[in-house]
Design a protein around this motif. Structure first.
Motif, PDB file in Angstrom:
ATOM      1  N   LEU A   1      39.649   6.234   7.383  1.00  0.00           N
ATOM      2  CA  LEU A   1      38.842   6.012   6.181  1.00  0.00           C
ATOM      3  C   LEU A   1      37.772   7.073   5.980  1.00  0.00           C
TER       4      LEU A   1
ATOM      5  N   ALA B   1      32.809   6.566   7.302  1.00  0.00           N
ATOM      6  CA  ALA B   1      33.584   5.334   7.119  1.00  0.00           C
ATOM      7  C   ALA B   1      32.716   4.103   7.320  1.00  0.00           C
TER       8      ALA B   1
ATOM      9  N   ARG C   1      31.011   3.602   4.162  1.00  0.00           N
ATOM     10  CA  ARG C   1      31.996   3.286   3.126  1.00  0.00           C
ATOM     11  C   ARG C   1      32.321   1.794   3.088  1.00  0.00           C
ATOM     12  N   ILE C   2      32.472   1.174   4.274  1.00  0.00           N
ATOM     13  CA  ILE C   2      32.817  -0.249   4.298  1.00  0.00           C
ATOM     14  C   ILE C   2      31.622  -1.139   4.620  1.00  0.00           C
TER      15      ILE C   2
ATOM     16  N   GLY D   1      38.023  -4.604   5.569  1.00  0.00           N
ATOM     17  CA  GLY D   1      37.507  -3.303   5.153  1.00  0.00           C
ATOM     18  C   GLY D   1      38.590  -2.266   4.933  1.00  0.00           C
ATOM     19  N   TYR D   2      39.370  -1.994   5.966  1.00  0.00           N
ATOM     20  CA  TYR D   2      40.409  -0.963   5.857  1.00  0.00           C
ATOM     21  C   TYR D   2      41.472  -1.352   4.839  1.00  0.00           C
TER      22      TYR D   2
ATOM     23  N   GLU E   1      40.316  -1.259   1.133  1.00  0.00           N
ATOM     24  CA  GLU E   1      40.126   0.109   0.654  1.00  0.00           C
ATOM     25  C   GLU E   1      41.465   0.784   0.368  1.00  0.00           C
ATOM     26  N   ARG E   2      42.406   0.632   1.253  1.00  0.00           N
ATOM     27  CA  ARG E   2      43.695   1.292   1.058  1.00  0.00           C
ATOM     28  C   ARG E   2      44.499   0.646  -0.077  1.00  0.00           C
TER      29      ARG E   2
ATOM     30  N   GLN F   1      43.332  -0.805  -2.686  1.00  0.00           N
ATOM     31  CA  GLN F   1      42.735  -0.376  -3.953  1.00  0.00           C
ATOM     32  C   GLN F   1      43.146   1.048  -4.291  1.00  0.00           C
ATOM     33  N   GLN F   2      43.282   1.901  -3.271  1.00  0.00           N
ATOM     34  CA  GLN F   2      43.785   3.243  -3.540  1.00  0.00           C
ATOM     35  C   GLN F   2      45.219   3.204  -4.051  1.00  0.00           C
TER      36      GLN F   2
ATOM     37  N   TYR G   1      33.696  -9.269   0.357  1.00  0.00           N
ATOM     38  CA  TYR G   1      33.718  -7.823   0.555  1.00  0.00           C
ATOM     39  C   TYR G   1      33.941  -7.083  -0.757  1.00  0.00           C
TER      40      TYR G   1
ATOM     41  N   ARG H   1      30.995  -4.799  -0.883  1.00  0.00           N
ATOM     42  CA  ARG H   1      31.376  -3.643  -0.066  1.00  0.00           C
ATOM     43  C   ARG H   1      30.576  -3.610   1.247  1.00  0.00           C
TER      44      ARG H   1
END
Length: 269
Positions: A97, A104, A107-108, A181-182, A185-186, A188-189, A231, A235
């Motif tokens: 991340l 990272a 980020r989270i 968290g991970y 994020e992924r 959403q990408q 989350y 975030r």
């Protein structure tokens, strides 16, 4: 080797390109395959084994934090090694991340930017989940859809309580960093919708708890919906780690330290 003449500007490092959807998908499968996805498959197979055993599900026991050796200091060594290696997927997820110039942890929301607020919210989430969760567990036991859970299978030594606290923290970091968290994020990408992300994260959480019985799996799905929704709004994964750690510390240490009469009165034995 020829040298650049004086005054030649240093070339800028190449700008990293965004990973492709296929690469992100492969990455997610690798991370989950090394961590909670692997646990989910094992849990599903263990549930099948429980249902096909001669003993009814309600009469079976799932032991958490089991003793790994009859020799105390060798047991301690095994316990610490298991905790340490279980955190490697957390380090991998955080590494993946991270990007140049962006932490990272920030980020989270696993940093110390809002320590007081994160602690307060985490304790509140633990209270909101813990008491209904206990009632859900007892109801599942009465209905025969949960196994008997032994949260602390360790023998009592001077190091037992510290190891149980470390195990609680390890569980919290692994599950909240990877499954929330991970993964959020992924996904959403990959442009997944918010409802689909919540469902995916919550179902993953429920699946790797199947070894405790379908009732506990459903309860963890509900917890996963709440945690993933929080989350997505904030975030911040730190309050989730605080809440999860608090829940497991109460379960692990409380079970190991409370007198057997109290456990009987609570219906936990």
């Amino acid at each position: 080797m020829a040298l650049d003449p004086p005054g030649t500007p240093t070339p800028e490092p190449p700008t990293p390109t965004a990973p492709s959807r296929r690469r992100l998908g492969v990455e997610i499968w690798i991370v989950l395959g090394l961590s909670l996805g692997q646990s989910a498959l094992y849990a599903a197979v263990r549930l099948y084994a429980r249902y096909t055993a001669d003993l009814p599900l309600a009469q079976q026991t799932a032991t958490l934090n089991p003793t790994r050796s009859v020799r105390p200091y060798l047991d301690l060594t095994y316990q610490l090694m298991a905790i340490g290696f279980a955190l490697v997927p957390v380090a991998l997820a955080l590494y993946l991340l991270s990007t140049p110039g962006r932490s990272a942890l920030r980020r989270i929301g696993l940093d110390r930017a809002r320590v007081g607020r994160d602690l307060a919210v985490g304790v509140g989430l633990a209270a909101a989940v813990g008491l209904p969760g206990l009632a859900f567990y007892l109801a599942g036991r009465a209905l025969g859809v949960n196994v008997q859970i032994d949260p602390a299978g360790l023998d009592m030594y001077w190091w037992t309580v510290p190891v149980l606290i470390l195990a609680a923290l390890q569980n919290a970091l692994l599950e909240e960093v990877v499954a929330v968290g991970y993964l959020v994020e992924r996904l959403q990408q990959l442009r997944w919708s918010v409802p689909l992300i919540i469902v995916a994260s919550a179902l993953l959480r429920g699946t790797y708890h199947l070894y405790q019985g379908p009732g506990m799996a459903v309860g963890n799905v509900v917890m996963g919906v709440l945690f993933t929704w929080y989350y997505l709004r904030t975030r911040r994964v730190m309050p989730l780690v605080v809440a999860h750690t608090a829940l497991d510390v109460v379960a692990f240490v409380g079970y190991a330290a409370l007198p057997e009469q109290w456990l009987d009165a609570l219906g936990l034995t």
